[in-house]
Design an enzyme around this catalytic site. Structure first.
Site, PDB file in Angstrom:
ATOM      1  N   CYS A  59       2.566   1.403  11.158  1.00  0.00           N
ATOM      2  CA  CYS A  59       3.673   2.250  10.511  1.00  0.00           C
ATOM      3  C   CYS A  59       4.184   3.000  10.878  1.00  0.00           C
ATOM      4  CB  CYS A  59       3.186   2.885   8.979  1.00  0.00           C
ATOM      5  SG  CYS A  59       1.942   1.307   7.600  1.00  0.00           S
ATOM      6  N   HIS A 118      -1.637  -7.873   3.203  1.00  0.00           N
ATOM      7  CA  HIS A 118      -1.466  -8.388   3.873  1.00  0.00           C
ATOM      8  C   HIS A 118      -2.834  -7.554   5.347  1.00  0.00           C
ATOM      9  CE1 HIS A 118       0.220  -5.218   6.703  1.00  0.00           C
ATOM     10  NE2 HIS A 118       0.266  -4.114   5.571  1.00  0.00           N
ATOM     11  N   ASN A 153      -7.626   4.979   8.544  1.00  0.00           N
ATOM     12  CA  ASN A 153      -7.428   3.573   9.247  1.00  0.00           C
ATOM     13  C   ASN A 153      -7.218   3.795  10.443  1.00  0.00           C
ATOM     14  OD1 ASN A 153      -4.882   5.768   8.494  1.00  0.00           O
ATOM     15  ND2 ASN A 153      -4.048   4.303   9.453  1.00  0.00           N
ATOM     16  N   GLY A 183       1.096  -0.852   0.130  1.00  0.00           N
ATOM     17  CA  GLY A 183      -0.132   0.094   0.298  1.00  0.00           C
ATOM     18  C   GLY A 183       0.811   1.133   0.192  1.00  0.00           C
ATOM     19  N   THR A 241      11.847  -7.958 -10.919  1.00  0.00           N
ATOM     20  CA  THR A 241      11.098  -8.622 -11.044  1.00  0.00           C
ATOM     21  C   THR A 241      10.512  -8.978 -10.453  1.00  0.00           C
ATOM     22  OG1 THR A 241      13.488 -10.154 -11.423  1.00  0.00           O
ATOM     23  CG2 THR A 241      11.959 -11.753 -10.616  1.00  0.00           C
TER      24      THR A 241
END
Length: 381
Positions: free
Chosen positions: A327, A203, A152, A72, A239
């Site tokens: 966070c 997640h 959040n 995110g 990748t």
């Protein structure tokens, strides 16, 4: 109580068994680099494209509009920086709110250091931004509006349909952080047709960490984000995280299939906890809107508690909760979200966020409330 009780699902979730089973082959025998030409690579590449197609089907958008990221935070960064730098000849003004996730706010602060102007709108005491305030903040230099679908910390739901339509009518690109919305709200993009950019993280929905999505509506003017290869149509090189992409696809499929029944169960348990907390713990109140709130969020202020030691006390009783955004863990600052809705610094520090999920049970809620009553009384004493 020997088992720990987890009530921090807004921070992260466990991996569902079905997701693990889907990922396993790509952790072992199907380990090819998707950019190669041999069979191992083709298997990996096909898995990515099948996942992209499945996600597009669930979200009701075009497969070419689904881009995979590391999560995110990257999706929010790409959306905001990408639009800003791609459209700086048109204008340099961005609009957001004071209660956004730090991956949005800090990105906007970075852009302010690089010649952009940002308006940080106030919200009301429920955490709702007024659509008229957005309209009044728009200038002829406005190129982007970025507002989270769901906050959040307090679970507040914004009127994304009205906000995105306003931006569309003004020819302004609109981005929404939907990380806390998916699985709680039907975010089908045929319904939200005026959303240009939308961020998702794996997640938060029983998928793997380190994988996310940025939906980019076809025709949206946005710069490429990571240079160095042809992956993701050259827009986000590197990748690909094959097993993460496969797991995310399965997680999105499952969480959207289960949405009605899961929300019914969570809302019932959420309301039960809120009712008991407000009745049985004096001088407690809910932060954020009770009406426009996700089914799993309980953010409560306990007046008279002046530090976050309450979380440590809960942890010692085997209860996992939080004070807000994971966070920002370790920060000594009070929540910017709670202060933006009118709480003092001390009130913000005396607030706790409980967020419910698939394994949440009524007996767990009862245990949490009984322990919480004792802890609050002790801390006030």
């Amino acid at each position: 109580m020997n088992e720990r009780i987890y009530m921090d699902y807004a921070s992260t979730t466990f991996l569902r068994d079905e997701v693990i089973d889907t990922m396993k082959p790509y952790l072992t025998e199907c380990f090819g680099n998707p950019s190669g030409i041999h069979e191992f690579s083709r298997v990996a590449k096909n898995a990515i494209e099948h996942s992209r197609e499945n996600i597009a089907r669930v979200l009701r958008c075009q497969r070419k509009e689904v881009f995979f990221t590391s999560g995110g935070t990257e999706s929010n960064n790409w959306a905001i920086k990408g639009v800003a730098f791609a459209n700086r000849k048109k204008g340099n003004h961005i609009i957001t709110t004071k209660i956004e996730h730090h991956s949005v706010l800090y990105t906007c602060k970075y852009l302010e250091q690089n010649g952009f102007k940002v308006t940080y709108l106030d919200v009301d005491s429920d955490g709702i931004v007024n659509v008229n305030d957005i309209n009044n903040a728009i200038t002829d230099k406005t190129i982007l509006v970025s507002i989270a679908f769901v906050n959040n910390e307090i679970g507040t739901i914004q009127d994304i349909e009205a906000i995105s339509e306003l931006c569309h009518n003004k020819n302004i690109i609109f981005h929404t952080d939907a990380i806390q919305a998916i699985g709680k709200i039907d975010i089908s993009l045929d319904k939200y047709e005026f959303v240009n950019l939308l961020s998702i993280s794996g997640h938060k929905i029983y998928g793997p960490k380190g994988i996310g999505i940025l939906y980019i509506k076809d025709g949206t003017s946005i710069d490429n984000y990571i240079h160095g290869g042809s992956q993701e149509k050259g827009r986000r090189s590197g990748t690909e995280n094959v097993y993460g992409i496969v797991g995310l696809s399965k997680a999105i499929e499952l969480v959207c299939e289960d949405i009605d029944e899961e929300n019914r169960k969570l809302k019932e348990l959420r309301d039960y906890m809120i009712d008991r907390i407000l009745k049985e713990i004096p001088n407690s109140r809910i932060n954020g809107s009770l009406k426009y709130r996700t089914s799993n969020n309980i953010n409560v202020c306990f007046e008279g508690i002046k530090d976050e030691g309450i979380l440590l006390a809960l942890d010692l009783k085997g209860i996992c909760a939080s004070s807000g955004s994971s966070c920002n863990s370790g920060s000594v600052n009070s929540s910017h979200v709670l202060q933006a809705i009118g709480l003092s610094s001390l009130e913000a520090q005396g607030s706790v966020r409980f967020t419910l999920g698939k394994n949440s049970k009524k007996e767990d809620a009862d245990y949490v409330i009984e322990e919480l009553k004792d802890i609050v009384k002790r801390y006030r004493g």
